[in-house]
Design a protein around this motif. Structure first.
Motif, PDB file in Angstrom:
ATOM      1  N   LEU A  16       0.819  -1.223   0.000  1.00 47.98           N
ATOM      2  CA  LEU A  16       0.000   0.000   0.000  1.00 47.98           C
ATOM      3  C   LEU A  16       0.850   1.269   0.000  1.00 47.98           C
ATOM      4  CD1 LEU A  16      -2.557  -1.086   2.724  1.00 47.98           C
ATOM      5  CD2 LEU A  16      -2.756  -1.314   0.248  1.00 47.98           C
ATOM      6  N   GLY A  22      -4.441   1.792  -2.046  1.00 43.06           N
ATOM      7  CA  GLY A  22      -4.747   2.406  -0.750  1.00 43.06           C
ATOM      8  C   GLY A  22      -5.997   1.807  -0.151  1.00 43.06           C
ATOM      9  N   GLY A  23      -6.971   2.683   0.122  1.00 43.09           N
ATOM     10  CA  GLY A  23      -8.155   2.284   0.870  1.00 43.09           C
ATOM     11  C   GLY A  23      -8.956   1.147   0.241  1.00 43.09           C
ATOM     12  N   VAL A  26      -7.428  -2.138   1.111  1.00 38.38           N
ATOM     13  CA  VAL A  26      -7.678  -2.467   2.520  1.00 38.38           C
ATOM     14  C   VAL A  26      -9.120  -2.931   2.688  1.00 38.38           C
ATOM     15  CG1 VAL A  26      -7.859  -1.483   4.852  1.00 38.38           C
ATOM     16  CG2 VAL A  26      -5.964  -0.813   3.364  1.00 38.38           C
ATOM     17  N   ARG A 221      -1.759   7.635   0.117  1.00 42.12           N
ATOM     18  CA  ARG A 221      -1.170   7.640  -1.220  1.00 42.12           C
ATOM     19  C   ARG A 221      -0.680   9.058  -1.504  1.00 42.12           C
ATOM     20  NH1 ARG A 221      -4.993   7.025  -4.997  1.00 42.12           N
ATOM     21  NH2 ARG A 221      -6.625   7.609  -3.551  1.00 42.12           N
ATOM     22  N   ARG A 225      -4.420  15.397  -4.549  1.00 42.65           N
ATOM     23  CA  ARG A 225      -5.715  15.659  -3.919  1.00 42.65           C
ATOM     24  C   ARG A 225      -5.751  15.305  -2.422  1.00 42.65           C
ATOM     25  NH1 ARG A 225      -9.115  11.697  -1.718  1.00 42.65           N
ATOM     26  NH2 ARG A 225      -8.914   9.686  -2.706  1.00 42.65           N
ATOM     27  N   LYS A 226      -4.732  14.607  -1.941  1.00 40.34           N
ATOM     28  CA  LYS A 226      -4.674  14.303  -0.503  1.00 40.34           C
ATOM     29  C   LYS A 226      -4.254  15.524   0.321  1.00 40.34           C
ATOM     30  CE  LYS A 226      -5.851   9.892  -0.227  1.00 40.34           C
ATOM     31  NZ  LYS A 226      -6.938   9.397   0.622  1.00 40.34           N
ATOM     32  N   GLN A 287       6.684   4.440   1.626  1.00 41.74           N
ATOM     33  CA  GLN A 287       5.698   3.414   2.010  1.00 41.74           C
ATOM     34  C   GLN A 287       6.037   2.783   3.342  1.00 41.74           C
ATOM     35  OE1 GLN A 287       5.399   0.236  -0.861  1.00 41.74           O
ATOM     36  NE2 GLN A 287       4.523   1.619  -2.389  1.00 41.74           N
ATOM     37  N   VAL A 288       5.033   2.584   4.153  1.00 42.33           N
ATOM     38  CA  VAL A 288       5.218   1.873   5.425  1.00 42.33           C
ATOM     39  C   VAL A 288       4.325   0.633   5.394  1.00 42.33           C
ATOM     40  CG1 VAL A 288       4.630   2.016   7.877  1.00 42.33           C
ATOM     41  CG2 VAL A 288       5.907   3.859   6.812  1.00 42.33           C
ATOM     42  N   ARG A 290       1.880  -2.281   6.469  1.00 37.84           N
ATOM     43  CA  ARG A 290       0.714  -2.213   7.341  1.00 37.84           C
ATOM     44  C   ARG A 290       0.998  -2.475   8.818  1.00 37.84           C
ATOM     45  NH1 ARG A 290      -3.352  -0.747   6.516  1.00 37.84           N
ATOM     46  NH2 ARG A 290      -5.236  -1.424   7.532  1.00 37.84           N
ATOM     47  N   MET A 293       2.295   0.431  10.728  1.00 38.09           N
ATOM     48  CA  MET A 293       1.518   1.674  10.714  1.00 38.09           C
ATOM     49  C   MET A 293       1.020   2.097  12.107  1.00 38.09           C
ATOM     50  SD  MET A 293       0.781   3.981   8.578  1.00 38.09           S
ATOM     51  CE  MET A 293       0.718   3.354   6.916  1.00 38.09           C
ATOM     52  N   ILE A 314      -9.813   5.934   5.265  1.00 38.98           N
ATOM     53  CA  ILE A 314      -9.614   4.965   6.356  1.00 38.98           C
ATOM     54  C   ILE A 314      -8.568   5.465   7.350  1.00 38.98           C
ATOM     55  CG2 ILE A 314      -8.880   2.584   6.891  1.00 38.98           C
ATOM     56  CD1 ILE A 314     -10.068   1.662   4.295  1.00 38.98           C
ATOM     57  N   VAL A 315      -7.616   6.279   6.879  1.00 37.54           N
ATOM     58  CA  VAL A 315      -6.533   6.723   7.768  1.00 37.54           C
ATOM     59  C   VAL A 315      -7.058   7.401   9.042  1.00 37.54           C
ATOM     60  CG1 VAL A 315      -4.595   8.336   7.961  1.00 37.54           C
ATOM     61  CG2 VAL A 315      -4.718   6.752   6.028  1.00 37.54           C
ATOM     62  N   GLU A 318      -7.992   4.812  11.444  1.00 36.53           N
ATOM     63  CA  GLU A 318      -6.823   4.121  12.011  1.00 36.53           C
ATOM     64  C   GLU A 318      -6.198   4.963  13.120  1.00 36.53           C
ATOM     65  OE1 GLU A 318      -5.730   1.570   7.947  1.00 36.53           O
ATOM     66  OE2 GLU A 318      -4.608   3.391   8.371  1.00 36.53           O
TER      67      GLU A 318
HETATM   68  N1  UDP Z   1      -1.224   2.851   3.822  1.00 40.10           N
HETATM   69  C1  UDP Z   1      -0.230   1.958   4.188  1.00 40.10           C
HETATM   70  N2  UDP Z   1       1.068   2.278   3.926  1.00 40.10           N
HETATM   71  C2  UDP Z   1       1.422   3.452   3.336  1.00 40.10           C
HETATM   72  C3  UDP Z   1       0.407   4.367   2.973  1.00 40.10           C
HETATM   73  C4  UDP Z   1      -0.910   4.038   3.231  1.00 40.10           C
HETATM   74  O1  UDP Z   1      -0.499   0.887   4.750  1.00 40.10           O
HETATM   75  O2  UDP Z   1       2.600   3.675   3.137  1.00 40.10           O
HETATM   76  C5  UDP Z   1      -2.628   2.499   4.108  1.00 40.10           C
HETATM   77  C6  UDP Z   1      -3.278   3.345   5.191  1.00 40.10           C
HETATM   78  O3  UDP Z   1      -2.870   2.922   6.478  1.00 40.10           O
HETATM   79  C7  UDP Z   1      -4.760   3.107   4.881  1.00 40.10           C
HETATM   80  C8  UDP Z   1      -4.775   3.035   3.356  1.00 40.10           C
HETATM   81  O4  UDP Z   1      -3.434   2.746   2.942  1.00 40.10           O
HETATM   82  O5  UDP Z   1      -5.178   1.869   5.420  1.00 40.10           O
HETATM   83  C9  UDP Z   1      -5.245   4.334   2.722  1.00 40.10           C
HETATM   84  O6  UDP Z   1      -6.630   4.369   2.777  1.00 40.10           O
HETATM   85  P1  UDP Z   1      -7.507   5.701   2.752  1.00 40.10           P
HETATM   86  O7  UDP Z   1      -8.928   5.260   2.725  1.00 40.10           O
HETATM   87  O8  UDP Z   1      -7.147   6.622   3.871  1.00 40.10           O
HETATM   88  O9  UDP Z   1      -7.118   6.445   1.415  1.00 40.10           O
HETATM   89  P2  UDP Z   1      -7.299   6.009  -0.134  1.00 40.10           P
HETATM   90  O10 UDP Z   1      -6.059   5.296  -0.507  1.00 40.10           O
HETATM   91  O11 UDP Z   1      -8.514   5.147  -0.235  1.00 40.10           O
HETATM   92  O12 UDP Z   1      -7.473   7.300  -0.883  1.00 40.10           O
END
Ligand code: UDP
Length: 418
Positions: A16, A22-23, A26, A221, A225-226, A287-288, A290, A293, A314-315, A318
């Motif tokens: 991820l 990303g989300g 998950v 990610r 837009r983040k 990247q980290v 899971r 995290m 989802i962040v 978390e």
């Molecule tokens: N995530 C991760 N490692 C990273 C970056 C993101 O495990 O280096 C995970 C984060 O913990 C979360 C997901 O990726 O579980 C991102 O989901 P979110 O719904 O916040 O954003 P999306 O990717 O759907 O826009």
């Protein structure tokens, strides 16, 4: 039930943090695990993006990932995958053989197309399709304009998925309004949010060691837009107000920190931090995995989520599960998950001054921050366990199965919308 999940670009087995992982990954992974734990049999169909991937991976009892060849076996941007959805549908249908599942749950509009196609060709009666969009083209276009790389066909194919699916699952109340505006009949919409893995994300584990500075974390990610640039701007504003002992940890990107030079968004963020004179306090981690995290989140005084828009997010959940207060733009799913003044603070989107003010309030008042964190933990565990999400999802499957019992349910691809 026998459930087929279809998630064309977002494999539950992917690493991820990259642009397209990303989300949704998950969500598909955790929901499938929770449904399997409830006694269902789940197959997740995803596109083969590496020739070395095995056809099938047994994840646990009752849960299997199936790699379907659809287009070249290479990583491709998700916006380039539309031409291969017919192949994906054929692959899914072939795998079902003479035993189609009870229900198909498709994720993202393109999987919706493939699933509707496979479902209507399965057996004599077809298979009911439940769909989760995860993101909507209408919203993306509104915010990204000419930067939106979605294929033009999304404008009409995505609403057609919404109208033809037996049931559409919105992940938050804001999405329900968008779906209605797209023409999805209200009586076919259910809400099932995303969840958080409470066995992994909790307040009781170790925190990653850090220095003396306050720490703000931004996780996700690395895409414009983040709004991670807004957090960097807020950091500079905090410094201007005299709050200098603050660092911003940025997690996510196309690789670990060593390979980030080739990540265009990482380069843009670093250049901005340099121009604002805060580069020494901006840590780009890459990247980290899971499992690491929770310790990263626990090391932060606050987690900042400043997207321009956010289908769910989802962040923040978390962070809340780890009892870390969240400063979030009041958009999309963040309106439901973060309760202003109770579990975190809402700010208007694209407003670095508001972001800085909210962060300053938390950093200067650690007792208040702790109170918000503790309430966030409670809210995350009371409302957002994957088991609870699985229950909501199961109800939607039942409704779709009920609707499927009625004649004239499915329309062919390109057919008249219901
Ligand atoms: N995530 C991760 N490692 C990273 C970056 C993101 O495990 O280096 C995970 C984060 O913990 C979360 C997901 O990726 O579980 C991102 O989901 P979110 O719904 O916040 O954003 P999306 O990717 O759907 O826009």
């Amino acid at each position: 039930m026998r459930i087929s999940m279809v998630s064309e670009h977002a494999s539950p087995l992917a690493a991820l943090g990259g642009v397209d992982a990303g989300g949704q990954n998950v969500h598909v992974a955790a929901l499938s695990v929770a449904l399997a734990a409830r006694g269902h049999t789940v197959q997740v169909y995803t596109r083969r993006d590496d020739p070395g991937l095995p056809d099938r991976v047994q994840v646990q009892d009752g849960l299997e990932v199936v790699h379907v060849t659809a287009g070249p076996a290479l990583p491709l941007p998700k916006d380039d995958l539309l031409p291969y959805m017919g192949q994906l549908a054929d692959g899914v249908l072939a795998d079902w053989g003479t035993e189609p599942p009870d229900v198909v749950h498709s994720h993202f509009w393109m999987s919706g197309l493939a699933s509707l196609e496979a479902a209507r060709n399965a057996g004599d009666e077809g298979v009911p399709v439940v769909h989760t969009f995860h993101a909507l083209g209408t919203v993306k276009k509104r915010h990204q304009g000419a930067e939106d790389t979605s294929p033009p066909e999304r404008a009409w194919l995505e609403p057609s998925v919404g109208r033809r699916a037996d049931r559409v699952l919105a992940t938050c109340s804001d999405e329900v309004f968008e779906l209605k505006a797209m023409g999805v009949p209200t009586n076919r919409i259910s809400i099932a949010p995303c969840g958080v893995d409470l066995s992994l994300f909790s307040s009781t584990g170790p925190a990653e060691p850090r220095g003396r500075r306050h720490r703000i974390a931004a996780v996700g990610r690395l895409v414009p837009r983040k709004g991670v640039d807004l957090a960097i701007r807020a950091l500079a504003l905090l410094r201007d107000e005299g709050l200098e002992d603050v660092e911003l940890l940025i997690v996510g990107g196309s690789s670990d920190s060593a390979g980030l030079e080739s990540d265009p968004e990482a380069r843009r963020l670093l250049a901005l931090a340099r121009s604002l004179g805060v580069a020494d306090r901006v840590l780009l981690r890459g990247q980290v995995p899971r499992e690491q995290m929770p310790a990263v989140l626990r090391s932060a005084d606050a987690v900042v989520c400043a997207p321009w828009y956010e289908p769910f997010g989802i962040v923040p959940l978390e962070a809340m599960a780890c009892a870390v207060p969240v400063v979030a733009s009041a958009v999309g799913g963040l309106i439901d998950t973060v309760v202003h003044g109770k579990t975190g603070l809402h700010v208007p989107p694209r407003d670095p001054a508001a972001l800085a003010a909210a962060l300053s309030e938390l950093l200067q008042n650690p007792r208040y921050a702790r109170r918000l964190g503790a309430a966030g933990k409670q809210r995350a565990s009371a409302r957002y366990s994957w088991d609870r999400v699985a229950l909501d999802t199961e109800k939607a499957y039942q409704l779709a199965l009920g609707a499927a019992a009625r004649p004239g349910r499915l329309q062919p691809l390109g057919g008249k919308a219901l």
